[in-house]
Design an enzyme around this catalytic site. Structure first.
Site, PDB file in Angstrom:
ATOM      1  N   ASP A   8      33.713 -12.199 -12.502  1.00 54.96           N
ATOM      2  CA  ASP A   8      34.276 -13.537 -12.343  1.00 54.96           C
ATOM      3  C   ASP A   8      35.726 -13.505 -12.817  1.00 54.96           C
ATOM      4  O   ASP A   8      36.035 -12.864 -13.825  1.00 54.96           O
ATOM      5  CB  ASP A   8      33.459 -14.537 -13.173  1.00 54.96           C
ATOM      6  CG  ASP A   8      33.779 -15.968 -12.836  1.00 54.96           C
ATOM      7  OD1 ASP A   8      34.929 -16.400 -13.104  1.00 54.96           O
ATOM      8  OD2 ASP A   8      32.900 -16.668 -12.318  1.00 54.96           O
ATOM      9  N   ILE A   9      36.617 -14.199 -12.118  1.00 53.50           N
ATOM     10  CA  ILE A   9      38.040 -14.170 -12.509  1.00 53.50           C
ATOM     11  C   ILE A   9      38.299 -15.012 -13.757  1.00 53.50           C
ATOM     12  O   ILE A   9      39.325 -14.844 -14.401  1.00 53.50           O
ATOM     13  CB  ILE A   9      38.972 -14.613 -11.354  1.00 53.50           C
ATOM     14  CG1 ILE A   9      38.654 -16.022 -10.887  1.00 53.50           C
ATOM     15  CG2 ILE A   9      38.898 -13.634 -10.200  1.00 53.50           C
ATOM     16  CD1 ILE A   9      39.667 -16.599  -9.921  1.00 53.50           C
ATOM     17  N   HIS A  77      26.538 -18.247  -4.711  1.00 51.25           N
ATOM     18  CA  HIS A  77      26.884 -17.172  -5.645  1.00 51.25           C
ATOM     19  C   HIS A  77      26.145 -17.400  -6.953  1.00 51.25           C
ATOM     20  O   HIS A  77      26.123 -18.501  -7.482  1.00 51.25           O
ATOM     21  CB  HIS A  77      28.393 -17.062  -5.867  1.00 51.25           C
ATOM     22  CG  HIS A  77      29.053 -18.306  -6.363  1.00 51.25           C
ATOM     23  ND1 HIS A  77      29.289 -19.409  -5.557  1.00 51.25           N
ATOM     24  CD2 HIS A  77      29.528 -18.630  -7.584  1.00 51.25           C
ATOM     25  CE1 HIS A  77      29.881 -20.344  -6.268  1.00 51.25           C
ATOM     26  NE2 HIS A  77      30.041 -19.904  -7.511  1.00 51.25           N
ATOM     27  N   LEU A  78      25.509 -16.343  -7.437  1.00 48.27           N
ATOM     28  CA  LEU A  78      24.751 -16.373  -8.674  1.00 48.27           C
ATOM     29  C   LEU A  78      25.646 -15.934  -9.822  1.00 48.27           C
ATOM     30  O   LEU A  78      26.245 -14.856  -9.770  1.00 48.27           O
ATOM     31  CB  LEU A  78      23.542 -15.436  -8.579  1.00 48.27           C
ATOM     32  CG  LEU A  78      22.700 -15.270  -9.847  1.00 48.27           C
ATOM     33  CD1 LEU A  78      21.897 -16.550 -10.110  1.00 48.27           C
ATOM     34  CD2 LEU A  78      21.757 -14.085  -9.711  1.00 48.27           C
ATOM     35  N   HIS A  79      25.739 -16.766 -10.855  1.00 49.59           N
ATOM     36  CA  HIS A  79      26.473 -16.389 -12.069  1.00 49.59           C
ATOM     37  C   HIS A  79      25.534 -15.577 -12.961  1.00 49.59           C
ATOM     38  O   HIS A  79      24.395 -15.980 -13.201  1.00 49.59           O
ATOM     39  CB  HIS A  79      26.938 -17.629 -12.829  1.00 49.59           C
ATOM     40  CG  HIS A  79      28.053 -18.351 -12.168  1.00 49.59           C
ATOM     41  ND1 HIS A  79      29.374 -18.127 -12.479  1.00 49.59           N
ATOM     42  CD2 HIS A  79      28.045 -19.295 -11.200  1.00 49.59           C
ATOM     43  CE1 HIS A  79      30.127 -18.905 -11.734  1.00 49.59           C
ATOM     44  NE2 HIS A  79      29.344 -19.634 -10.946  1.00 49.59           N
TER      45      HIS A  79
END
Length: 104
Positions: A8-9, A77-79
């Site tokens: 993740d950015i 999208h899965l964190h």
């Protein structure tokens, strides 16, 4: 082949990855029963990436989806965050388990 994973950015934890299907899928509200295998694979990939990056305590992780309208993009999208015990104050709010904006 059907999933990609990247950092993740704006990480909320020391390990923060996004697992994304290559095929476009809207968001978690668009999921149906037939998507269960894809979501399970996304979780398996997330755990595998954590292990590959020397994180082994799978009891100290958090995985989930932001619930619309709290998604920054309209692609599923899965964190994957670890260790969950090291989430900062703001991250504990943003990635709070089964909150109005984040579901596990």
């Amino acid at each position: 082949e059907d999933l990609v994973c990247f950092r993740d950015i704006r990480p909320g934890a020391p390990h923060h990855y996004l697992v994304v299907p290559v095929e476009h899928m809207g968001n978690c509200k668009t999921l149906k029963t037939e998507h269960i295998p894809v979501v399970k694979r996304m979780m398996e990939v997330g755990k595998a990436v954590l292990r590959r990056n020397n994180f082994s305590d799978l009891n100290d992780i958090r995985m989930g989806f932001h619930w619309p309208p709290f998604c920054s993009i309209s692609h599923l999208h899965l964190h994957v965050l670890a260790p969950a015990s090291q989430l900062g104050f703001l991250s504990r709010l943003i990635y709070r388990i089964n909150s109005y904006w984040f579901i596990t």
